[in-house]
Design a protein around this motif. Structure first.
Motif, PDB file in Angstrom:
ATOM      1  N   THR A  60       0.845  -1.196   0.000  1.00 13.35           N
ATOM      2  CA  THR A  60       0.000   0.000   0.000  1.00 13.35           C
ATOM      3  C   THR A  60       0.879   1.244   0.000  1.00 13.35           C
ATOM      4  OG1 THR A  60      -0.110   0.358   2.395  1.00 13.35           O
ATOM      5  CG2 THR A  60      -1.575  -1.330   1.471  1.00 13.35           C
ATOM      6  N   ASP A  61       0.224   2.388  -0.132  1.00 13.46           N
ATOM      7  CA  ASP A  61       0.982   3.630  -0.056  1.00 13.46           C
ATOM      8  C   ASP A  61       1.420   3.930   1.370  1.00 13.46           C
ATOM      9  OD1 ASP A  61      -1.662   4.047   0.737  1.00 13.46           O
ATOM     10  OD2 ASP A  61      -1.644   6.159   0.144  1.00 13.46           O
ATOM     11  N   LEU A  62       0.933   3.164   2.350  1.00 13.32           N
ATOM     12  CA  LEU A  62       1.390   3.302   3.732  1.00 13.32           C
ATOM     13  C   LEU A  62       2.478   2.301   4.070  1.00 13.32           C
ATOM     14  CD1 LEU A  62      -1.972   3.925   5.646  1.00 13.32           C
ATOM     15  CD2 LEU A  62      -0.411   5.581   4.613  1.00 13.32           C
ATOM     16  N   GLY A  63       2.921   1.543   3.047  1.00 11.46           N
ATOM     17  CA  GLY A  63       3.979   0.578   3.258  1.00 11.46           C
ATOM     18  C   GLY A  63       3.495  -0.849   3.048  1.00 11.46           C
ATOM     19  N   LEU A  64       4.404  -1.795   3.270  1.00 11.97           N
ATOM     20  CA  LEU A  64       4.100  -3.210   3.105  1.00 11.97           C
ATOM     21  C   LEU A  64       3.557  -3.760   4.418  1.00 11.97           C
ATOM     22  CD1 LEU A  64       4.349  -5.530   0.976  1.00 11.97           C
ATOM     23  CD2 LEU A  64       6.482  -6.146   2.114  1.00 11.97           C
ATOM     24  N   LEU A  65       2.322  -4.257   4.380  1.00 12.10           N
ATOM     25  CA  LEU A  65       1.673  -4.784   5.569  1.00 12.10           C
ATOM     26  C   LEU A  65       1.672  -6.304   5.465  1.00 12.10           C
ATOM     27  CD1 LEU A  65      -1.400  -2.364   5.601  1.00 12.10           C
ATOM     28  CD2 LEU A  65       0.924  -1.962   6.469  1.00 12.10           C
ATOM     29  N   SER A  66       2.247  -7.002   6.492  1.00  9.91           N
ATOM     30  CA  SER A  66       2.446  -8.438   6.383  1.00  9.91           C
ATOM     31  C   SER A  66       2.503  -9.076   7.763  1.00  9.91           C
ATOM     32  CB  SER A  66       3.752  -8.732   5.623  1.00  9.91           C
ATOM     33  OG  SER A  66       4.054 -10.112   5.630  1.00  9.91           O
ATOM     34  N   ASN A  67       2.187 -10.361   7.801  1.00 10.24           N
ATOM     35  CA  ASN A  67       2.370 -11.125   9.033  1.00 10.24           C
ATOM     36  C   ASN A  67       3.714 -11.847   9.043  1.00 10.24           C
ATOM     37  OD1 ASN A  67       1.750 -13.035   7.078  1.00 10.24           O
ATOM     38  ND2 ASN A  67       0.528 -14.311   8.461  1.00 10.24           N
ATOM     39  N   LYS A  68       4.606 -11.425   8.157  1.00 14.34           N
ATOM     40  CA  LYS A  68       5.923 -12.064   8.104  1.00 14.34           C
ATOM     41  C   LYS A  68       6.653 -11.901   9.433  1.00 14.34           C
ATOM     42  CE  LYS A  68       9.931 -12.450   5.072  1.00 14.34           C
ATOM     43  NZ  LYS A  68      10.574 -11.963   3.807  1.00 14.34           N
ATOM     44  N   VAL A  69       6.521 -10.710  10.038  1.00 10.58           N
ATOM     45  CA  VAL A  69       7.149 -10.472  11.334  1.00 10.58           C
ATOM     46  C   VAL A  69       6.129 -10.038  12.376  1.00 10.58           C
ATOM     47  CG1 VAL A  69       9.411  -9.945  10.392  1.00 10.58           C
ATOM     48  CG2 VAL A  69       7.747  -8.120  10.622  1.00 10.58           C
ATOM     49  N   ALA A  70       5.013  -9.466  11.937  1.00 12.10           N
ATOM     50  CA  ALA A  70       4.016  -8.957  12.884  1.00 12.10           C
ATOM     51  C   ALA A  70       3.129 -10.083  13.385  1.00 12.10           C
ATOM     52  CB  ALA A  70       3.169  -7.881  12.209  1.00 12.10           C
ATOM     53  N   GLY A  71       2.705  -9.953  14.626  1.00 11.59           N
ATOM     54  CA  GLY A  71       1.769 -10.908  15.200  1.00 11.59           C
ATOM     55  C   GLY A  71       0.379 -10.302  15.292  1.00 11.59           C
ATOM     56  N   PRO A  72      -0.645 -11.160  15.430  1.00  5.86           N
ATOM     57  CA  PRO A  72      -2.008 -10.653  15.505  1.00  5.86           C
ATOM     58  C   PRO A  72      -2.313 -10.036  16.867  1.00  5.86           C
ATOM     59  CG  PRO A  72      -2.009 -13.032  15.772  1.00  5.86           C
ATOM     60  CD  PRO A  72      -0.597 -12.639  15.465  1.00  5.86           C
ATOM     61  N   ALA A  73      -3.235  -9.079  16.866  1.00 10.20           N
ATOM     62  CA  ALA A  73      -3.705  -8.497  18.123  1.00 10.20           C
ATOM     63  C   ALA A  73      -4.643  -9.460  18.830  1.00 10.20           C
ATOM     64  CB  ALA A  73      -4.400  -7.171  17.848  1.00 10.20           C
ATOM     65  N   GLU A  74      -5.360 -10.267  18.056  1.00 17.38           N
ATOM     66  CA  GLU A  74      -6.256 -11.259  18.647  1.00 17.38           C
ATOM     67  C   GLU A  74      -6.572 -12.337  17.620  1.00 17.38           C
ATOM     68  OE1 GLU A  74     -10.303 -10.187  19.472  1.00 17.38           O
ATOM     69  OE2 GLU A  74     -10.295  -8.578  17.982  1.00 17.38           O
ATOM     70  N   VAL A  75      -7.010 -13.461  18.134  1.00 18.08           N
ATOM     71  CA  VAL A  75      -7.500 -14.552  17.300  1.00 18.08           C
ATOM     72  C   VAL A  75      -8.873 -14.934  17.829  1.00 18.08           C
ATOM     73  CG1 VAL A  75      -7.118 -16.918  16.521  1.00 18.08           C
ATOM     74  CG2 VAL A  75      -5.170 -15.394  16.871  1.00 18.08           C
ATOM     75  N   ARG A  76      -9.838 -15.062  16.948  1.00 21.99           N
ATOM     76  CA  ARG A  76     -11.173 -15.416  17.397  1.00 21.99           C
ATOM     77  C   ARG A  76     -11.806 -16.440  16.452  1.00 21.99           C
ATOM     78  NH1 ARG A  76     -11.362 -10.241  15.177  1.00 21.99           N
ATOM     79  NH2 ARG A  76     -12.886  -9.971  13.468  1.00 21.99           N
ATOM     80  N   LYS A  77     -12.614 -17.279  17.027  1.00 23.09           N
ATOM     81  CA  LYS A  77     -13.343 -18.303  16.283  1.00 23.09           C
ATOM     82  C   LYS A  77     -14.761 -17.798  16.073  1.00 23.09           C
ATOM     83  CE  LYS A  77     -15.113 -23.023  16.775  1.00 23.09           C
ATOM     84  NZ  LYS A  77     -16.499 -22.690  17.085  1.00 23.09           N
ATOM     85  N   GLU A  78     -15.204 -17.804  14.828  1.00 26.15           N
ATOM     86  CA  GLU A  78     -16.540 -17.326  14.481  1.00 26.15           C
ATOM     87  C   GLU A  78     -17.242 -18.399  13.660  1.00 26.15           C
ATOM     88  OE1 GLU A  78     -15.797 -13.731  12.363  1.00 26.15           O
ATOM     89  OE2 GLU A  78     -15.322 -12.569  14.171  1.00 26.15           O
ATOM     90  N   GLY A  79     -17.906 -19.295  14.337  1.00 25.75           N
ATOM     91  CA  GLY A  79     -18.602 -20.367  13.635  1.00 25.75           C
ATOM     92  C   GLY A  79     -17.623 -21.281  12.927  1.00 25.75           C
ATOM     93  N   SER A  80     -17.707 -21.308  11.614  1.00 26.80           N
ATOM     94  CA  SER A  80     -16.865 -22.216  10.836  1.00 26.80           C
ATOM     95  C   SER A  80     -15.589 -21.557  10.348  1.00 26.80           C
ATOM     96  CB  SER A  80     -17.656 -22.747   9.622  1.00 26.80           C
ATOM     97  OG  SER A  80     -18.025 -21.672   8.782  1.00 26.80           O
ATOM     98  N   THR A 103     -11.322 -20.398   6.536  1.00 30.04           N
ATOM     99  CA  THR A 103     -12.640 -21.035   6.580  1.00 30.04           C
ATOM    100  C   THR A 103     -12.535 -22.452   6.039  1.00 30.04           C
ATOM    101  OG1 THR A 103     -13.665 -18.885   6.130  1.00 30.04           O
ATOM    102  CG2 THR A 103     -15.060 -20.827   5.909  1.00 30.04           C
ATOM    103  N   LEU A 104     -13.183 -23.399   6.711  1.00 27.70           N
ATOM    104  CA  LEU A 104     -13.236 -24.789   6.254  1.00 27.70           C
ATOM    105  C   LEU A 104     -14.654 -25.308   6.444  1.00 27.70           C
ATOM    106  CD1 LEU A 104     -11.924 -27.459   5.292  1.00 27.70           C
ATOM    107  CD2 LEU A 104     -11.373 -27.926   7.686  1.00 27.70           C
ATOM    108  N   GLY A 105     -15.244 -25.811   5.370  1.00 26.88           N
ATOM    109  CA  GLY A 105     -16.590 -26.348   5.447  1.00 26.88           C
ATOM    110  C   GLY A 105     -16.626 -27.743   6.040  1.00 26.88           C
ATOM    111  N   ASP A 106     -17.832 -28.178   6.409  1.00 30.01           N
ATOM    112  CA  ASP A 106     -18.003 -29.473   7.072  1.00 30.01           C
ATOM    113  C   ASP A 106     -17.542 -30.641   6.210  1.00 30.01           C
ATOM    114  OD1 ASP A 106     -19.023 -28.165   9.221  1.00 30.01           O
ATOM    115  OD2 ASP A 106     -21.114 -28.730   8.876  1.00 30.01           O
ATOM    116  N   THR A 107     -17.854 -30.586   4.929  1.00 30.48           N
ATOM    117  CA  THR A 107     -17.567 -31.727   4.050  1.00 30.48           C
ATOM    118  C   THR A 107     -16.633 -31.370   2.910  1.00 30.48           C
ATOM    119  OG1 THR A 107     -19.533 -31.240   2.709  1.00 30.48           O
ATOM    120  CG2 THR A 107     -19.812 -32.766   4.555  1.00 30.48           C
ATOM    121  N   SER A 108     -16.092 -30.169   2.900  1.00 28.98           N
ATOM    122  CA  SER A 108     -15.257 -29.712   1.795  1.00 28.98           C
ATOM    123  C   SER A 108     -13.893 -30.388   1.818  1.00 28.98           C
ATOM    124  CB  SER A 108     -15.064 -28.196   1.855  1.00 28.98           C
ATOM    125  OG  SER A 108     -16.300 -27.517   1.772  1.00 28.98           O
TER     126      SER A 108
END
Length: 965
Positions: A60-80, A103-108
């Motif tokens: 982006t014009d604000l720089g390269l945004l990546s999880n290569k070195v950055a960690g998440p602020a949170e992880v949450r489970k939302e249904g599937s 996302t992973l479906g039940d039978t996919s």
């Protein structure tokens, strides 16, 4: 069921070493605490594919945004799904939030991951890389697979027993792919306002188990290149992608539809007078007679549309430089496509009953242009002038064979769900239409055409309706019967599995619909002789449940008949093979079911009744063609108890097995001669066909007898409107104009005796025919689209006496001669049987394709041509061509051809390049076309073929437009 296992909960700041798993019965995905892919376990193939690195990157014009070195602020489970939330705060620039969503479906057998951007400040999104994924263990092979007009569709990553398939759900993605890893990226080129946000199309990644059966397209001459169809893929790679495509496209059609398709109907698109309106009224009446569901009319006039296009692209904004549209200058293609896709979605949401038919513009984007589409026009119109050509004298059957051919490829190599397959029925006309064509019916091909559409789609679209429904005897009853069957069995459409040959001369193509332990199998023989197919009652037709099975013929049999295959088998264990002969130019529809266990005798191979009385087996109500012999059998618990067998009251000889009584029954009367199989050379030697060697020059002759009552058959088949249409049909046959040159109209005259001389892909020349010492001369006509010669010999043959035909020809290629035949109406069946068979003639039966396999176009690890550089010399203008220049890593004498294909310049086609010694490269002109006609292209695609037949990869060359003269 999908399971989620969080090894350790993450804090809001993302601290801690954590891992997460998503799993169902087909795969398990391990993800790091920063959202990186760690491994994919393929439960289908018992393999695990570990990743040593993986990261998303958003430029982006604000720089390269990546999880290569950055960690998440949170992880949450939302249904599937599981969401990794990242906050990127650029000091002095602004804050951007990114959700990485798995996302992973039940039978996919596949999972998805996407990025969702929330921006509190304006943001320019240049490019997005979904994952730069490196594998711990390199793959054995990787394939970049294109479909339609070279749209990137899927990457196949192959290991020993199975593999991965992956891609991004839009037509703009690029793949950096090799055995060590894959990086999928695209350029959104978006300008986001503060708070606008953006959610990318997801990357999909799935697993499959190798079947060991490799499939590739048949390399038939075709109007457009078939993407990567020349690259062999495993049958289960194709199946896995079709399952994914069915999920991605999520067709909304919930039931069978019979749709009157007005575009190719030879009626005026804009009725101008009462006479025009009468023809439309007649079409509506006929459609009502066959209980049709939907009529597509031209609504341009009704809604006063001022701007429209029949074949528009779904977004042609690649040349837009106006950044007020929300995209970076010169990068409007993605947003144009995105907005058009959103429009389709809104149209469907606001109009639940709307049926959207896809045409040229959507093909530019492969699968990714077909969201919210209900029907797809395959690759091009199905008129004989522009489609594949098949050996057919029947116009309806010619179009039906082409229809199945295209849909076969669409299912196998383009991964389209069957439900949206192209279902045109009847003779398609394109050009200067004559509305009188609705009065000239194809008496021989209309049933075959309907059954073809039923086999490859979830609907049918009659492209021509008889002026009055009773012009075709049995038309109303046949349509109502089989559209009722299609409605009742619509749930099986999603299970359609193509198998057999790809509508090849000499072979049978099949379409199985198996759900659990029950389903249906269509078999088609588009040849002038019976053709035999051997197929597995197992994985080949996607039957996975073990057990004993049998087939019941429900078409063309009037009454259900348990099938006796050509090897004398009627019960098949799962995995066993069946061998079935399909009559010339016909279809068999078989119902697959668990083998019936009955207390009494079971009749197999014919319709009728059977009873065991004391030690006598009485078989009754059996019928067949005069002079023909038929094998049949009866299943019994104790065959030894049978001492006598009668068929229709006549004693028969028979044999026993441990479970059956078997016999051959011949019906009384003289056989009606149709197939002319016994041909001799001037020296008296027999000419064997169809598997013959090349003949520089050939003269052959045969003798045959036409029964006295054939004249009666012809008289009774006289069309009811012949007085009106006879002269018009004759004039059309002689015209050769746009609307008529690709039809021959022989099947509009069932009251005539026709001699047909068919060839495969017809390269033979100087064909001459003599009937009873009379040279046909101008009476012999050439159908170049049907690869046949034909003549009306009604008045040249002697009825009840011997006749002689001599044929001479030159430059006959191997296996090109398919066998002449006589075409006239069917005889009545008889129930009179002979005491024992005698004088039964051996018939020519095709057992395999008559077209030799081409040399491989792709071989793993082989040295193929490589296009090292390709570019154009400037932008196309509205009136001036530019030059395409291509360099290859082979000298010109090692290159067979270099070509490029485009989808919107002169007219969507394939063009040759020539070697330019001065420039030391291959060159060709890219000429402008009428932009209003179809659409503009962002790319042309170049490929090269070496002298050994191996193909290079397709090379995309971006082409711009200057909208000046």
């Amino acid at each position: 069921m999908v399971t989620f296992l969080v090894v350790m909960s993450l804090t809001a700041s993302g601290a801690g070493a954590a891992g997460l798993q998503l799993a169902n019965d087909k795969l398990k995905v391990r993800i790091s605490d920063t959202g990186k892919l760690l491994s994919v376990q393929n439960k289908l193939a018992s393999e695990t594919y570990a990743c040593e690195s993986d990261a998303f990157e958003l430029d982006t014009d604000l720089g390269l945004l990546s999880n290569k070195v950055a960690g998440p602020a949170e992880v949450r489970k939302e249904g599937s799904r599981v969401v990794f939330h990242f906050d990127f705060d650029q000091p002095g620039k602004g804050k951007v939030g990114i959700d990485l969503i798995y996302t992973l479906g039940d039978t996919s057998s596949f999972f998805r991951r996407a990025l969702k951007v929330t921006n509190s400040v304006p943001l320019r999104v240049k490019s997005l890389r979904m994952g730069r994924t490196a594998f711990t263990n390199p793959a054995e092979e990787t394939i970049h697979y294109l479909t339609f007009w070279q749209a990137p569709t899927v990457e196949f990553i192959r290991y020993a027993s199975g593999g991965l398939f992956t891609g991004i759900e839009n037509p703009f993605y690029k793949a950096d792919l090799d055995e060590r890893g894959v990086a999928l990226s695209f350029e959104p080129g978006l300008i986001l306002k503060a708070g606008e946000g953006y959610e990318s199309e997801p990357q999909f990644m799935g697993v499959y188990k190798k079947s060991g059966v490799m499939i590739e397209d048949s390399d038939r001459p075709f109007r457009y290149p078939n993407g990567s169809g020349y690259v062999p893929i495993d049958r289960n790679e194709s199946r896995a992608m079709r399952a994914f495509a069915l999920d991605y496209l999520a067709p909304v059609q919930k039931g069978f539809l019979s749709i009157n398709y007005q575009f190719f109907h030879p009626l005026p698109m804009m009725p101008k007078n009462d006479a025009d309106k009468l023809y439309f009224t007649k079409a509506i009446d006929t459609f009502a007679d066959i209980r049709g569901d939907m009529i597509i009319f031209n609504t341009i006039k009704k809604y006063k549309l001022s701007n429209w296009n029949w074949d528009p692209s779904r977004g042609s904004a690649m040349n837009c430089h106006d950044e007020t549209h929300g995209h970076i200058a010169g990068m409007g293609a993605y947003k144009g496509w995105l907005r058009c896709m959103e429009l389709g979605s809104r149209l469907k949401a606001d109009n639940p009953g709307l049926f959207i038919q896809a045409f040229y513009g959507t093909k530019q984007f492969g699968l990714w242009g077909l969201k919210d589409v209900d029907g797809h026009e395959v690759y091009n119109e199905q008129t004989a002038c522009v489609s594949t050509h098949h050996t057919q004298i029947s116009d309806d059957r010619q179009n039906a064979d082409g229809l199945r051919f295209q849909n076969y490829w669409s299912m196998r190599f383009r991964f389209l769900p069957t439900v949206i397959g192209h279902p045109l029925v009847g003779r398609m006309s394109e050009g200067c239409w004559d509305r009188e064509l609705v009065k000239a019916c194809d008496f021989y091909g209309w049933q075959y055409s309907l059954m073809s559409a039923l086999a490859v789609s979830g609907s049918i679209m009659p492209a021509i309706l008889p002026y009055e429904s009773d012009l075709l005897p049995g038309y109303k009853a046949f349509y109502k019967k089989w559209t009722r069957w299609a409605k009742e069995n619509f749930e099986y459409v999603q299970y359609t599995e193509p198998f057999g040959e790809q509508v090849q001369p000499g072979a049978v193509d099949g379409y199985a619909r198996i759900k659990g332990d029950h389903g249906f199998v269509f078999l088609f023989n588009g040849n002038p002789r019976s053709s035999r197919i051997t197929f597995e009652i197992g994985d080949e037709i996607n039957l996975q449940e073990k057990g004993d099975y049998e087939f019941v013929e429900i078409y063309p049999a009037e009454d259900a008949v348990i099938v006796l295959d050509d090897r004398g088998n009627s019960i098949f264990a799962q995995g066993q093979k069946a061998t079935v002969a399909v009559p010339a130019n016909d279809c068999k529809l078989l119902e697959l079911r668990r083998a019936v266990k009955a207390d009494g005798p079971v009749l197999v191979g014919t319709a009728g009744r059977v009873a065991l009385v004391d030690h006598r087996l009485d078989i009754s109500a059996v019928s067949g063609k005069p002079g023909r012999a038929y094998p049949l059998c009866v299943r019994l618990s104790d065959p030894e108890a049978v001492k006598e067998v009668k068929v229709n009251g006549v004693d028969q000889t028979f044999s026993r097995t441990d479970k059956e009584i078997a016999l051959n029954v011949q019906f009384a009367g003289d056989e009606y001669v149709r197939d002319l199989d016994q041909w001799t050379k001037p020296d008296g030697r027999l000419f064997d066909f169809p598997y013959h060697v090349r003949q520089d020059a050939l003269e052959i002759k045969t003798r045959f007898r036409v029964g006295k009552d054939v004249a009666g058959l012809l008289q009774r088949a006289r069309p009811k409107n012949l007085a009106e249409m006879g002269p018009k049909i004759a004039a059309w046959q002689a015209d050769g104009g746009d609307s008529y040159s690709y039809h021959n109209f022989t099947c509009c005259r069932p009251d005539r005796l026709w001699l047909i001389v068919p060839f495969t892909l017809q390269r033979v020349g100087d064909v001459k025919v003599v009937v009873n010492s009379k040279a046909l001369g101008a009476l012999l006509r050439h159908d170049r689209y049907g690869h046949s010669f034909y003549a009306d010999i009604t008045d040249l043959v002697n009825h009840g006496a011997d006749n002689e035909i001599t044929i001479s020809m030159k430059n006959l290629e191997p296996s090109e001669f398919m066998g002449p035949f006589l075409m006239y109406p069917d005889e009545e069946l008889t129930g009179e049987v002979l005491l024992r068979p005698h004088g039964v003639k051996e018939r020519v039966v095709y057992t395999r394709s008559l077209i030799p396999r081409t040399a491989p176009r792709y071989i793993q690890g082989a040295k193929r041509p490589v296009i090292t550089q390709a570019s154009v010399t400037g932008n196309v203008t509205l009136g001036k061509a530019i030059q395409l220049q291509v360099k290859i890593d082979l000298p010109p004498d090692k290159v067979r051809e270099v070509k490029y294909t485009e989808s919107g310049f002169p007219w969507m086609g394939i063009h040759d390049l020539r070697y330019n010694a001065d420039l030391r490269c291959w060159t060709g002109d890219v000429a402008p076309g009428n932009r209003a006609a179809i659409q503009e292209s962002e790319y042309v695609h170049v490929w090269a073929v070496g002298n050994d037949g191996l193909y290079s990869d397709y090379y995309p060359v971006k082409v711009g437009w200057d909208f000046v003269k």
